[in-house]
Design an enzyme around this catalytic site. Structure first.
Site, PDB file in Angstrom:
ATOM      1  N   ARG A 108      -0.566 -42.244  11.524  1.00 37.03           N
ATOM      2  CA  ARG A 108      -0.496 -40.790  11.394  1.00 37.03           C
ATOM      3  C   ARG A 108       0.210 -40.416  10.090  1.00 37.03           C
ATOM      4  NH1 ARG A 108      -2.899 -36.089  13.047  1.00 37.03           N
ATOM      5  NH2 ARG A 108      -1.457 -34.554  13.879  1.00 37.03           N
ATOM      6  N   THR A 153     -12.748 -34.460  11.834  1.00 35.39           N
ATOM      7  CA  THR A 153     -12.141 -35.583  12.565  1.00 35.39           C
ATOM      8  C   THR A 153     -13.281 -36.455  13.078  1.00 35.39           C
ATOM      9  OG1 THR A 153     -10.201 -34.309  13.094  1.00 35.39           O
ATOM     10  CG2 THR A 153     -10.587 -36.184  14.508  1.00 35.39           C
ATOM     11  N   ASN A 199      -7.933 -33.631   9.476  1.00 37.05           N
ATOM     12  CA  ASN A 199      -7.723 -32.354  10.140  1.00 37.05           C
ATOM     13  C   ASN A 199      -8.917 -31.430   9.967  1.00 37.05           C
ATOM     14  OD1 ASN A 199      -6.385 -30.689  11.874  1.00 37.05           O
ATOM     15  ND2 ASN A 199      -5.266 -29.622  10.287  1.00 37.05           N
ATOM     16  N   GLU A 227      -3.105 -31.967   7.389  1.00 36.69           N
ATOM     17  CA  GLU A 227      -2.503 -32.236   8.694  1.00 36.69           C
ATOM     18  C   GLU A 227      -1.167 -31.502   8.892  1.00 36.69           C
ATOM     19  OE1 GLU A 227      -4.652 -33.948  11.327  1.00 36.69           O
ATOM     20  OE2 GLU A 227      -4.751 -35.297   9.634  1.00 36.69           O
ATOM     21  N   ASP A 267      -0.746 -29.167  11.684  1.00 36.33           N
ATOM     22  CA  ASP A 267      -0.519 -29.610  13.067  1.00 36.33           C
ATOM     23  C   ASP A 267       0.946 -29.469  13.485  1.00 36.33           C
ATOM     24  OD1 ASP A 267      -3.099 -30.097  13.815  1.00 36.33           O
ATOM     25  OD2 ASP A 267      -3.047 -32.260  13.526  1.00 36.33           O
ATOM     26  N   SER A 306      -0.147 -34.750  17.340  1.00 35.49           N
ATOM     27  CA  SER A 306      -1.612 -34.791  17.332  1.00 35.49           C
ATOM     28  C   SER A 306      -2.171 -34.602  18.743  1.00 35.49           C
ATOM     29  CB  SER A 306      -2.053 -36.151  16.792  1.00 35.49           C
ATOM     30  OG  SER A 306      -3.449 -36.298  16.895  1.00 35.49           O
ATOM     31  N   SER A 307      -3.466 -34.309  18.808  1.00 36.31           N
ATOM     32  CA  SER A 307      -4.159 -34.279  20.107  1.00 36.31           C
ATOM     33  C   SER A 307      -5.147 -35.433  20.232  1.00 36.31           C
ATOM     34  CB  SER A 307      -4.932 -32.965  20.260  1.00 36.31           C
ATOM     35  OG  SER A 307      -4.062 -31.866  20.163  1.00 36.31           O
ATOM     36  N   GLY A 310     -12.203 -32.804  17.876  1.00 37.57           N
ATOM     37  CA  GLY A 310     -12.283 -31.482  18.509  1.00 37.57           C
ATOM     38  C   GLY A 310     -10.970 -30.734  18.558  1.00 37.57           C
ATOM     39  N   GLY A 311     -10.010 -31.122  17.724  1.00 36.44           N
ATOM     40  CA  GLY A 311      -8.726 -30.410  17.681  1.00 36.44           C
ATOM     41  C   GLY A 311      -8.044 -30.419  19.042  1.00 36.44           C
TER      42      GLY A 311
END
Ligand code: DON
Length: 565
Positions: free
Chosen positions: A101, A376, A396, A415, A418, A447-448, A467-468
């Site tokens: 990340r 993504t 992102n 990013e 986020d 993050s998701s 998909g965020g």
């Protein structure tokens, strides 16, 4: 596989054959008969399978696919971004997550995206070099190759280098996303040079050639981490970002480190769930939701009630995401409690079948986030040894920050969006949060992304999607479909609906809910909002050990390719 066993059997004395077969059969059952790859692009899937054909394992293929996607899907991921690679190594059963990340630069600060009036200026957290965290993708690829792969980077990066140098015709997703991101893209001369045609939005047939990116990839192939995080590449990255108002320093790059983290494990109705731990919220939110739902028998209930219960579980789990989660190296989080069944029992206790929301419900002004493009990316791999990779990678928003430091070919992420910049203000996905996810120097943004493995007695599934904020609810819906015994092709097709606590509404894609369900859910007090486009781009692999079948599937909403051979 069969030929190999027969050959070995030929060398075994008759009397020992029975014992030998007894010993070898469990091993035979424990290895899939085929390799399988599902990714968002045919060229990337091919790059992975080529590496497997050359004797590489799933981890080598993961390096090849990550690099290939960085070239052929610049809307979604790239060397200028990061991601999570969830691994299962068959030889010893080791499971780990490579956390590549991005981190905030050391000069970043809590209020860097607020103006003098204290308002959040989102344009600055999604466009240009200020929006870019320090990339983790190159370091993660090198780490994968050095610790888990068996082929040199020169081999695993070859296809990506070829795609970058020779170019390829861009697809529909590219052409749609570039229209959306044109205003930001034209502000970066190097980005415009590469991704636009003579400064204008390119049309169908545009061939994307990325010579500088090929060169940067070659540097990584030759020098590993040093090929990106120090030397001439690092100097160009730092100079390019600083010249355009960014904050990066050489120290940011030199001190970037990949972290291996223990995945989260959960159990849902006999299914072992392995998923991403913080700094992704994916595993925690998925586990909390499944734990709550495990207290209901979802099979016989009416689909309105069923979807209501799933939404109520999502609502509660996403609330905890906003309240508690952030970078584990910076904040202490009650992950054990959040993912415990005792806690799920408490959360479940105030779910009512006849009414939406919490007993006390606050109005919310946060609007639903727009969904304009696929960005993504996710890929899933299974090799014939039984090694698995589920990887979700990101820069992102579509085309990340739309900024390329001159001479590098590296499209930087955005990013930083986020992070939570201001309490009560949503990010580009409408996600809110508090202190655990505020900007701090060197911190990873929450993050998701939810790369996941599912296993029951007979089946092993590898899945994930972009998909965020909706990533986690998509993986949840696919998990429930797996739990109902459905095939891989069904998980990627599941009609999608989503609740993320705030904004307080069910977001659903066209066809995600029937008219009857919409009316029924409204009667319970839900607010609903149909998204402007279908969302997600799920890539999955399924290995059914009982019948030895391996299947793979790509989301019909995207341009992915799933191949088994
Ligand atoms: O890490 C995250 O959660 C986001 N940066 C992922 C963004 C994403 O999936 C966008 N896709 N549509």
């Amino acid at each position: 596989m069969t030929a190999k066993i027969l050959r070995v059997c030929g060398a075994v004395p008759q009397g020992l054959l029975f014992v030998y077969l007894l010993l070898i059969l469990p091993w035979v059952a424990a290895a899939p008969p085929y390799n399988a790859v599902a990714s968002a692009d045919l060229l990337a899937t091919k790059a992975g399978l080529e590496i497997l054909d050359q004797g590489g394992n799933a981890f080598d293929a993961a390096v090849a696919i990550s690099a290939a996607l960085a070239v052929v899907e610049p809307t979604g991921s790239g060397l200028g971004g990061g991601g999570f690679w969830l691994l299962h190594r068959a030889a010893d059963g080791k499971e780990t997550m490579i956390d590549g990340r991005e981190r905030a630069p050391f000069a970043a600060s809590r209020n860097m995206f607020l103006n003098a009036a204290g308002e959040f200026e989102q344009q600055r957290s999604i466009n240009g070099p200020l929006s870019a965290g320090i990339p983790g993708m190159p370091a993660a690829m090198v780490h994968l190759a050095e610790h888990y792969g068996r082929l040199p980077l020169k081999t695993t990066l070859a296809a990506a280098i070829r795609y970058a140098r020779e170019g390829f015709a861009v697809g529909e997703t590219y052409l749609r996303s570039i229209v959306l991101r044109y205003p930001a893209m034209k502000n970066s001369a190097a980005a415009a040079d590469i991704f636009l045609r003579n400064g204008a939005v390119p049309e169908a047939g545009f061939r994307l050639v990325q010579k500088d990116l090929a060169h940067t990839l070659e540097r990584i192939a030759a020098h590993g981490v040093a090929g990106f995080y120090s030397g001439p590449a690092a100097a160009a990255l730092v100079e390019g970002t600083r010249d355009a108002g960014g904050l990066w320093t050489l120290r940011d790059l030199e001190e970037y480190r990949v972290v291996e983290r223990d995945p989260l494990h959960a159990e849902y109705k006999g299914i072992r769930v392995t998923s991403a731990p913080p700094p992704s919220s994916g595993g925690v939110v998925l586990t909390e939701s499944l734990n709550m739902l495990s207290g209901f028998d979802l099979r016989p209930v009416d689909t309105i009630d069923r979807k209501h219960l799933v939404v109520e579980a999502m609502r509660r789990a996403y609330r905890d995401r906003a309240r508690y989660l952030g970078d584990p190296d910076f904040v202490s989080m009650p992950v054990e409690r959040l993912t415990s069944m005792a806690y799920a029992d408490e959360l479940r206790a105030d779910i009512r079948l006849d009414r939406a929301g919490f007993p006390v419900r606050k109005p919310s002004a946060i609007p639903a986030a727009p969904i304009e493009a696929h960005n993504t990316t996710h890929f899933s791999i299974l090799d014939k040894e039984g090694n698995r990779v589920a990887a979700t990678l990101s820069i992102n928003y579509a085309f990340g920050s739309c900024f390329v430091p001159p001479g590098t070919g590296v499209l930087l992420n955005d990013e930083m969006d986020d992070f939570v910049s201001r309490e009560g203000s949503g990010n580009i996905y409408g996600l809110t949060g508090g202190d655990p996810n505020r900007i701090e120097p060197g911190k990873r943004m929450l993050s998701s992304m939810t790369p996941t493995f599912l296993e029951d007695e007979d089946r092993v599934a590898i899945l994930g999607t972009p998909g965020g904020s909706r990533i986690i609810s998509m993986v949840l819906l696919a998990t429930l479909d797996f739990a109902q015994g459905q095939a891989a092709a069904s998980w990627v097709r599941v009609p999608r609906y989503h609740h993320q606590y705030l904004p307080d509404l069910i977001q659903y894609e066209k066809g995600g809910l029937t008219e009857r369900e919409i009316t029924g859910l409204q009667k319970k007090g839900h607010r609903l909002n149909e998204t402007s486009r279908p969302y997600g781009n799920m890539q999955v692999v399924l290995w059914d050990k009982k019948n030895g079948r391996v299947t793979a599937a790509s989301d019909p909403r995207g341009d992915g390719w799933a191949l088994v051979r």
